[in-house]
Motif scaffolding. Structure first.
Motif, PDB file in Angstrom:
ATOM      1  N   LEU A  28      15.336 -11.458   5.409  1.00 35.85           N
ATOM      2  CA  LEU A  28      16.269 -10.855   4.448  1.00 35.85           C
ATOM      3  C   LEU A  28      15.632 -10.802   3.079  1.00 35.85           C
ATOM      4  O   LEU A  28      14.792 -11.646   2.738  1.00 35.85           O
ATOM      5  N   ASP A  29      16.066  -9.832   2.271  1.00 33.46           N
ATOM      6  CA  ASP A  29      15.443  -9.608   0.963  1.00 33.46           C
ATOM      7  C   ASP A  29      16.537  -9.278  -0.050  1.00 33.46           C
ATOM      8  O   ASP A  29      17.323  -8.355   0.181  1.00 33.46           O
ATOM      9  N   PRO A  30      16.601 -10.014  -1.162  1.00 31.74           N
ATOM     10  CA  PRO A  30      17.669  -9.748  -2.156  1.00 31.74           C
ATOM     11  C   PRO A  30      17.492  -8.420  -2.888  1.00 31.74           C
ATOM     12  O   PRO A  30      18.383  -7.997  -3.609  1.00 31.74           O
ATOM     13  N   ARG A  53       5.038  -6.693 -10.284  1.00 31.69           N
ATOM     14  CA  ARG A  53       4.899  -5.692 -11.349  1.00 31.69           C
ATOM     15  C   ARG A  53       6.213  -4.990 -11.693  1.00 31.69           C
ATOM     16  O   ARG A  53       6.215  -3.920 -12.309  1.00 31.69           O
ATOM     17  N   LYS A  54       7.351  -5.520 -11.263  1.00 36.64           N
ATOM     18  CA  LYS A  54       8.609  -4.813 -11.509  1.00 36.64           C
ATOM     19  C   LYS A  54       9.022  -4.917 -12.979  1.00 36.64           C
ATOM     20  O   LYS A  54       8.646  -5.851 -13.685  1.00 36.64           O
ATOM     21  N   SER A  55       9.832  -3.943 -13.414  1.00 33.96           N
ATOM     22  CA  SER A  55      10.141  -3.828 -14.846  1.00 33.96           C
ATOM     23  C   SER A  55      10.859  -5.067 -15.371  1.00 33.96           C
ATOM     24  O   SER A  55      10.712  -5.411 -16.543  1.00 33.96           O
ATOM     25  N   GLU A 101       7.133   6.725   0.778  1.00 29.68           N
ATOM     26  CA  GLU A 101       8.208   7.252  -0.076  1.00 29.68           C
ATOM     27  C   GLU A 101       8.495   6.239  -1.170  1.00 29.68           C
ATOM     28  O   GLU A 101       8.792   5.083  -0.876  1.00 29.68           O
ATOM     29  N   SER A 102       8.424   6.654  -2.409  1.00 25.71           N
ATOM     30  CA  SER A 102       8.720   5.729  -3.502  1.00 25.71           C
ATOM     31  C   SER A 102      10.223   5.461  -3.552  1.00 25.71           C
ATOM     32  O   SER A 102      11.037   6.367  -3.356  1.00 25.71           O
ATOM     33  N   THR A 103      10.559   4.202  -3.804  1.00 25.63           N
ATOM     34  CA  THR A 103      11.974   3.854  -3.971  1.00 25.63           C
ATOM     35  C   THR A 103      12.218   3.353  -5.390  1.00 25.63           C
ATOM     36  O   THR A 103      13.172   2.633  -5.640  1.00 25.63           O
ATOM     37  N   ARG A 104      11.318   3.727  -6.319  1.00 24.84           N
ATOM     38  CA  ARG A 104      11.500   3.289  -7.704  1.00 24.84           C
ATOM     39  C   ARG A 104      12.786   3.916  -8.252  1.00 24.84           C
ATOM     40  O   ARG A 104      13.233   4.971  -7.740  1.00 24.84           O
ATOM     41  N   LEU A 138       6.077 -13.061   0.148  1.00 25.20           N
ATOM     42  CA  LEU A 138       6.076 -12.414  -1.164  1.00 25.20           C
ATOM     43  C   LEU A 138       5.378 -11.065  -1.029  1.00 25.20           C
ATOM     44  O   LEU A 138       4.240 -11.007  -0.537  1.00 25.20           O
ATOM     45  N   ARG A 139       6.069 -10.005  -1.451  1.00 24.78           N
ATOM     46  CA  ARG A 139       5.517  -8.647  -1.339  1.00 24.78           C
ATOM     47  C   ARG A 139       4.844  -8.321  -2.672  1.00 24.78           C
ATOM     48  O   ARG A 139       5.509  -8.246  -3.700  1.00 24.78           O
ATOM     49  N   VAL A 140       3.504  -8.095  -2.637  1.00 30.37           N
ATOM     50  CA  VAL A 140       2.760  -8.049  -3.901  1.00 30.37           C
ATOM     51  C   VAL A 140       1.677  -6.958  -3.916  1.00 30.37           C
ATOM     52  O   VAL A 140       1.166  -6.556  -2.872  1.00 30.37           O
ATOM     53  N   HIS A 141       1.317  -6.532  -5.152  1.00 32.96           N
ATOM     54  CA  HIS A 141       0.199  -5.593  -5.312  1.00 32.96           C
ATOM     55  C   HIS A 141      -1.129  -6.343  -5.452  1.00 32.96           C
ATOM     56  O   HIS A 141      -2.152  -5.879  -4.964  1.00 32.96           O
ATOM     57  N   ASP A 142      -1.111  -7.470  -6.189  1.00 32.92           N
ATOM     58  CA  ASP A 142      -2.355  -8.175  -6.539  1.00 32.92           C
ATOM     59  C   ASP A 142      -2.526  -9.361  -5.595  1.00 32.92           C
ATOM     60  O   ASP A 142      -2.065 -10.476  -5.874  1.00 32.92           O
ATOM     61  N   VAL A 186       9.295  -3.522  10.503  1.00 30.14           N
ATOM     62  CA  VAL A 186       9.907  -2.387   9.817  1.00 30.14           C
ATOM     63  C   VAL A 186      10.621  -2.931   8.575  1.00 30.14           C
ATOM     64  O   VAL A 186      11.488  -3.805   8.682  1.00 30.14           O
ATOM     65  N   ASN A 187      10.213  -2.429   7.422  1.00 34.20           N
ATOM     66  CA  ASN A 187      10.769  -2.868   6.141  1.00 34.20           C
ATOM     67  C   ASN A 187      11.681  -1.759   5.636  1.00 34.20           C
ATOM     68  O   ASN A 187      11.213  -0.726   5.168  1.00 34.20           O
ATOM     69  N   ASP A 188      12.999  -1.979   5.772  1.00 36.21           N
ATOM     70  CA  ASP A 188      13.952  -0.912   5.477  1.00 36.21           C
ATOM     71  C   ASP A 188      14.799  -1.275   4.256  1.00 36.21           C
ATOM     72  O   ASP A 188      15.695  -2.116   4.346  1.00 36.21           O
ATOM     73  N   ASP A 230       3.808   8.885  -6.601  1.00 30.56           N
ATOM     74  CA  ASP A 230       4.735   8.562  -7.697  1.00 30.56           C
ATOM     75  C   ASP A 230       5.290   7.136  -7.673  1.00 30.56           C
ATOM     76  O   ASP A 230       6.262   6.852  -8.360  1.00 30.56           O
ATOM     77  N   SER A 231       4.686   6.222  -6.893  1.00 31.73           N
ATOM     78  CA  SER A 231       5.206   4.851  -6.920  1.00 31.73           C
ATOM     79  C   SER A 231       5.052   4.288  -8.320  1.00 31.73           C
ATOM     80  O   SER A 231       4.119   4.650  -9.045  1.00 31.73           O
ATOM     81  N   PHE A 232       5.961   3.349  -8.698  1.00 28.91           N
ATOM     82  CA  PHE A 232       6.019   2.971 -10.114  1.00 28.91           C
ATOM     83  C   PHE A 232       4.754   2.277 -10.587  1.00 28.91           C
ATOM     84  O   PHE A 232       4.399   2.337 -11.750  1.00 28.91           O
ATOM     85  N   SER A 233       4.030   1.633  -9.675  1.00 28.54           N
ATOM     86  CA  SER A 233       2.861   0.884 -10.139  1.00 28.54           C
ATOM     87  C   SER A 233       1.539   1.423  -9.599  1.00 28.54           C
ATOM     88  O   SER A 233       0.579   1.573 -10.331  1.00 28.54           O
ATOM     89  N   ILE A 259       5.690  -1.195   8.209  1.00 36.99           N
ATOM     90  CA  ILE A 259       5.973   0.156   7.725  1.00 36.99           C
ATOM     91  C   ILE A 259       7.208   0.109   6.822  1.00 36.99           C
ATOM     92  O   ILE A 259       8.252  -0.395   7.219  1.00 36.99           O
ATOM     93  N   ASP A 260       7.045   0.596   5.601  1.00 38.26           N
ATOM     94  CA  ASP A 260       8.132   0.604   4.617  1.00 38.26           C
ATOM     95  C   ASP A 260       8.809   1.958   4.725  1.00 38.26           C
ATOM     96  O   ASP A 260       8.367   2.945   4.130  1.00 38.26           O
ATOM     97  N   THR A 261       9.873   2.011   5.508  1.00 33.67           N
ATOM     98  CA  THR A 261      10.551   3.291   5.715  1.00 33.67           C
ATOM     99  C   THR A 261      12.010   3.058   6.075  1.00 33.67           C
ATOM    100  O   THR A 261      12.380   1.994   6.566  1.00 33.67           O
ATOM    101  N   VAL A 266       0.872  -1.190   0.000  1.00 37.07           N
ATOM    102  CA  VAL A 266       0.000   0.000   0.000  1.00 37.07           C
ATOM    103  C   VAL A 266       0.900   1.228   0.000  1.00 37.07           C
ATOM    104  O   VAL A 266       1.428   1.632   1.048  1.00 37.07           O
ATOM    105  N   ASN A 267       1.121   1.788  -1.170  1.00 33.28           N
ATOM    106  CA  ASN A 267       1.981   2.965  -1.276  1.00 33.28           C
ATOM    107  C   ASN A 267       1.147   4.236  -1.186  1.00 33.28           C
ATOM    108  O   ASN A 267       0.356   4.523  -2.091  1.00 33.28           O
ATOM    109  N   VAL A 268       1.339   4.984  -0.088  1.00 35.51           N
ATOM    110  CA  VAL A 268       0.621   6.245   0.078  1.00 35.51           C
ATOM    111  C   VAL A 268       1.500   7.334  -0.544  1.00 35.51           C
ATOM    112  O   VAL A 268       2.087   8.162   0.148  1.00 35.51           O
TER     113      VAL A 268
END
Ligand code: HH2
Length: 428
Positions: free
Chosen positions: A182-184, A218-220, A60-63, A254-258, A111-113, A26-29, A92-94, A21-23
């Motif tokens: 951990l996340d690659p 949804r990543k490029s 905050e978008s990190t795209r 898995l971190r997902v939009h759908d 906390v997702n940093d 300008d997030s990419f998706s 919280i993604d910060t 949930v990107n508040v």
């Protein structure tokens, strides 16, 4: 709300879905879709209803190419949404300590940093003091610059070394290891080839002993693999395929939009991964092959005594894997890969300090039963030269048996111990 003392792998069963949930505008998706706090709250609630285990709220978008936002602006974006989600499972993604602190006060549990505690020197203390879960992400450079010609000698070993170092840093700052995943960092300073290689060799990152969170949605890279070299996003369908593939290679969250589609796809993938349960429930006579792995030596810091937790000692693992007759085909594809089993045992041992051999054996048996094509597994863990209460023993040992279905019925390993037998120096 933070579940006191529960390791992250017990809080989230494998696989779990984290809804995004990107508040942000300008997030990419989903940029702009959830900028209004009411929209963010209803998106998050829908995701939880659809089966997300947690929703990840970010301001905050990190795209690639994104510029940083101020503390005031990030707080203005996320606080109303977090207030509207009180009592629900939220991450919280910060990278900012002040945002994390406010979010944790409002009930966030993770906390997702994406800077892996390199962005704000105060964040480690905030996480440690609160007891929150923490996700450490690999990123090369900053969002503004990260996609400018990223280069690696060997992307997987470099990402692994980075994550291992950040894990040690977080633990030295007081964050409990069992609360960390951990996340690659798919897309964070990586070419298409780097991202694909990381996914292909995800199992190597799993040997770091912590659950892996993976964000592909949804990543490029997905749009580019699907045939558009200039793609800025990937489709939902491509995201589902990638998520299933990541799960099969060891991803935990898995971190997902759908959300709905991912929950369904991953449920099917999990059912396939644990399908030997169906055979185990039927006539068992046809399953006639037992594979033995004996005397696997793996160091660990398990035991009740303080010195056992401080100094590594060697534990001996014996595994009996009951596999189906298909393994007689003489094709490795039909058999269990012993090296992968040994790596999994090593990861379980490294991932947690167990007081009792029974619990250690149960954790290993659960992991093997859940993740390998076995009908049944028996795990014996031996501690050589044990000296309980002045006695001298050749070894003490605990044996636990599991079938894949045991894991399927619940995700808290210790509650599932079914047959534990402790022997003292006797052969099985
Ligand atoms: N990806 C993004 C943001 N946060 N966190 C983790 N742990 N892993 C990821 O892969 C990850 C992340 C980027 O995706 P998104 O949030 O959809 O877009 P944006 O950063 O543009 O808001």
């Amino acid at each position: 709300m933070i579940a006191a003392g529960v390791p992250i792998e017990e809080r989230f069963s494998r696989p779990s879905v984290m809804g995004i949930v990107n508040v942000t505008p300008d997030s990419f998706s989903d940029g702009g879709v959830n900028l209004d706090p009411d929209d963010a709250v209803s998106t998050a609630r829908r995701m939880l209803e659809e089966g997300a285990a947690i929703v990840d709220v970010g301001g905050e978008s990190t795209r690639p190419g994104a510029t940083a936002v101020s503390l005031g602006e990030e707080l203005r974006r996320v606080i109303p949404a977090l207030e509207g989600l009180a009592g629900l499972p939220v991450s919280i993604d910060t990278s900012k300590a002040d945002v994390a602190r406010r979010a944790l006060e409002l009930g966030a549990e993770l906390v997702n940093d994406v800077t892996a505690l390199r962005g704000d020197p105060a964040l480690a203390d905030v996480v440690a003091e609160s007891g929150a879960y923490l996700c450490l992400v690999h990123m090369r450079g900053t969002p503004r610059t990260m996609q400018t010609d990223p280069r690696y000698e060997d992307v997987v070993s470099e990402v692994a070394a980075f994550l291992e170092e950040r894990l040690r840093f977080a633990v030295s700052a007081g964050v409990r290891e069992e609360r960390i995943c951990l996340d690659p960092g798919i897309g964070f300073g990586k070419s298409v080839r780097h991202n694909l290689e990381l996914l292909h060799r995800l199992g190597e990152l799993a040997t770091l002993g912590r659950p892996l969170l993976v964000g592909l949605s949804r990543k490029s890279v997905l749009g580019r693999v699907a045939g558009d070299p200039g793609a800025r996003t990937g489709t939902a369908a491509a995201s589902l395929g990638a998520a299933v593939s990541a799960f099969e290679r060891g991803a935990w969250i898995l971190r997902v939009h759908d959300v709905r589609g991912h929950v369904e796809a991953l449920e099917v993938a999990r059912a396939v991964a644990t399908a030997p349960h169906a055979r185990a429930a039927g006539p068992r006579e046809s399953s006639g092959v037992t594979v033995e792995l004996r005397g696997l030596e793996i160091p660990g810091r398990h035991g009740l005594e303080e010195h056992e937790r401080e100094r590594e000692q060697t534990f001996l693992y014996d595994l009996w894997l009951q596999v189906s007759d298909a393994a007689l085909s003489d094709r490795i594809e039909d058999a269990v890969d012993y090296r992968a089993v040994a790596e999994r045992v090593r990861a379980v041992s490294a991932g947690h300090q167990y007081s009792l051999l029974e619990a250690l054996a149960a954790a290993v048996a659960d992991a093997v039963a859940a993740e390998f094509p076995v009908d049944r597994v028996r795990v014996r863990v031996r501690k050589p030269r044990a000296r309980p209460a002045g006695l001298t023993l050749e070894y003490s040992a605990a044996t636990v048996e599991r079938a894949p279905g045991d894991w399927e019925r619940g995700s808290i390993p210790h509650a599932l111990v079914r047959s534990v037998q402790t022997d003292h120096g006797q052969s099985p």
